[in-house]
Design an enzyme around this catalytic site. Structure first.
Site, PDB file in Angstrom:
ATOM      1  N   LYS A  39      -6.306 -10.087  11.798  1.00  0.00           N
ATOM      2  CA  LYS A  39      -7.747 -10.340  11.791  1.00  0.00           C
ATOM      3  C   LYS A  39      -8.154 -11.419  12.793  1.00  0.00           C
ATOM      4  O   LYS A  39      -9.278 -11.398  13.305  1.00  0.00           O
ATOM      5  CB  LYS A  39      -8.195 -10.722  10.380  1.00  0.00           C
ATOM      6  CG  LYS A  39      -8.091  -9.595   9.367  1.00  0.00           C
ATOM      7  CD  LYS A  39      -8.559 -10.040   7.993  1.00  0.00           C
ATOM      8  CE  LYS A  39      -8.528  -8.890   6.988  1.00  0.00           C
ATOM      9  NZ  LYS A  39      -7.155  -8.386   6.736  1.00  0.00           N
ATOM     10  N   GLU A  64     -14.578  -5.624  10.713  1.00  0.00           N
ATOM     11  CA  GLU A  64     -13.206  -5.390  11.156  1.00  0.00           C
ATOM     12  C   GLU A  64     -12.992  -3.935  11.534  1.00  0.00           C
ATOM     13  O   GLU A  64     -13.833  -3.070  11.262  1.00  0.00           O
ATOM     14  CB  GLU A  64     -12.205  -5.792  10.070  1.00  0.00           C
ATOM     15  CG  GLU A  64     -12.305  -4.982   8.785  1.00  0.00           C
ATOM     16  CD  GLU A  64     -11.319  -5.471   7.731  1.00  0.00           C
ATOM     17  OE1 GLU A  64     -10.961  -6.666   7.745  1.00  0.00           O
ATOM     18  OE2 GLU A  64     -10.907  -4.657   6.898  1.00  0.00           O
ATOM     19  N   SER A  99      -6.234  -3.506   2.570  1.00  0.00           N
ATOM     20  CA  SER A  99      -6.697  -3.132   1.219  1.00  0.00           C
ATOM     21  C   SER A  99      -7.174  -4.314   0.385  1.00  0.00           C
ATOM     22  O   SER A  99      -7.049  -4.322  -0.837  1.00  0.00           O
ATOM     23  CB  SER A  99      -5.588  -2.390   0.462  1.00  0.00           C
ATOM     24  OG  SER A  99      -5.402  -1.104   0.994  1.00  0.00           O
ATOM     25  N   GLU A 101       0.818  -1.210   0.000  1.00  0.00           N
ATOM     26  CA  GLU A 101       0.000   0.000   0.000  1.00  0.00           C
ATOM     27  C   GLU A 101       0.858   1.269   0.000  1.00  0.00           C
ATOM     28  O   GLU A 101       0.432   2.323   0.458  1.00  0.00           O
ATOM     29  CB  GLU A 101      -0.933  -0.027   1.215  1.00  0.00           C
ATOM     30  CG  GLU A 101      -1.891  -1.204   1.177  1.00  0.00           C
ATOM     31  CD  GLU A 101      -2.715  -1.337   2.448  1.00  0.00           C
ATOM     32  OE1 GLU A 101      -3.634  -0.527   2.640  1.00  0.00           O
ATOM     33  OE2 GLU A 101      -2.437  -2.253   3.236  1.00  0.00           O
ATOM     34  N   SER A 133     -11.175   9.720   0.963  1.00  0.00           N
ATOM     35  CA  SER A 133     -11.308   8.457   1.684  1.00  0.00           C
ATOM     36  C   SER A 133     -12.513   8.500   2.617  1.00  0.00           C
ATOM     37  O   SER A 133     -12.962   9.569   3.031  1.00  0.00           O
ATOM     38  CB  SER A 133     -10.045   8.165   2.488  1.00  0.00           C
ATOM     39  OG  SER A 133      -8.914   8.040   1.644  1.00  0.00           O
TER      40      SER A 133
END
Length: 351
Positions: free
Chosen positions: A131, A311, A187, A16, A322
């Site tokens: 996660k 999440e 992402s 990213e 954004s």
């Protein structure tokens, strides 16, 4: 009034990198705005894709052009050399997305520097990035989530006899469709939707090439809504927004290709549901010990009225377009003020 020197840390070694540059450009512009310009001096500090830190003209060149450096070095000794301007930083504004940026590694380094920095510390960043750890924290906090399974790379690659049984268990527990995700990438990198055994096997093998920890989640038919959180020990939640798109799911290409996705702020959902999402966002923020900022993502099942926490992102995309800054703009906090507040929260937390 003496201005604070803000170290704007961007680039990084993750996939990213380019997104980070775009976020940094937006923040630098906001900190150069009239009110902020009286309070802050921005020092761009750029981390090349090979991990070398650059400041001064080189960092400014990347910020002005919006393009990463193409030349890299194989001199590993330079990895331990920081630009001398680093010693002048009063407060850091790291905007490094993905691994080696928002996973606690850089946050640990900045903590050792004993200088305030924007965003979560080591624990909040690491838990927000992984996660599996994230979902365990959410479960402990009693937050509803879709069914999922945590899997290791060794279960996929080490023993050919185990793999078919693993796929049987996934089918039995989660059924199709399901989503296969590397535990520590952002992402939507490495994420795949599986609708059959063949697609599941391919998705698991692909995810294992990115990370040694993998998560498989049950698919649901739902609206994807998001809420932004701002603050430290007494955080506030923004209005709720929604993402819509025409692709099969919100993958990397959809996320970063103009016109492939639309943001709707505020989301057209019942007031009670919006309030529930805001409350759950604050609980999720606390559950992982986040600080400063975070964007929290949800699944809203309109038919049943259920809301599942998907999440948390402790260092979300931060361009003017954004979702995170747009949610706060719709909540009465324009972009330059948002950047100012984040710096003030960093100073408050450090003290």
């Amino acid at each position: 009034m003496t201005k604070l020197r803000v170290g704007l840390l961007f680039g990084g070694r993750s996939g990213e990198h380019e997104v980070s540059i775009n976020s940094a450009i937006a923040i630098a512009t906001a900190l150069d705005a009239q009110d902020n310009a009286m309070k802050y001096d921005v020092l761009p500090v750029y981390i090349q894709k090979d991990g070398i830190w650059q400041a001064g003209d080189i960092a400014r060149q990347v910020l002005d052009s919006g393009k990463p450096l193409t030349s890299e070095t194989n001199d590993k000794k330079q990895l331990w050399q920081f630009p001398p301007q680093v010693a002048e930083v009063d407060v850091w504004f790291p905007i490094l997305h993905g691994p080696n940026g928002e996973d606690g590694t850089v946050q640990g380094l900045l903590t050792l520097m004993q200088v305030p920095f924007v965003g979560s510390g080591v624990l909040g960043s690491a838990a927000g990035m992984d996660k599996i750890a994230m979902k365990m924290a959410f479960a402990q906090a009693g937050l509803p989530q879709v069914k999922y399974m945590a899997i290791s790379r060794s279960q996929i690659w080490s023993n050919p006899c185990v793999f078919p049984k693993l796929c049987d268990e996934i089918e039995k527990t989660l059924d199709y469709p399901c989503f296969v995700k590397p535990a520590n990438l952002g992402s939507s990198v490495g994420i795949a939707k599986a609708r059959s055994r063949t697609e599941l096997e391919t998705a698991l093998d692909n995810a294992a090439s990115y990370d040694r920890r993998i998560i498989v989640e049950a698919g649901v038919v739902a609206r994807e809504v998001e809420c932004a959180v701002l603050g430290n020990d007494n955080p506030k939640a923004s209005v709720v927004g929604e993402i819509t798109y025409n692709s099969d799911f919100y993958d990397y290409e959809t996320k970063y290709t103009d016109g492939r996705a639309e943001l709707h702020i505020p989301a057209q959902i019942p007031t009670a549901i919006a309030s529930q999402i805001q409350e759950m966002s604050l609980k999720a923020f606390t559950a992982v010990d986040a600080a400063g900022l975070a964007r929290v993502d949800f699944f809203y099942l309109e038919k049943t009225g259920e809301v599942f926490l998907n999440e948390i992102n402790t260092l979300p995309g931060f361009t003017a377009f954004s979702m995170y800054p747009q949610l706060w703009a719709a909540s009465g906090v324009p972009f330059p003020e948002l950047c100012d507040r984040l710096i003030q929260f960093a100073l408050e937390r450090h003290q």
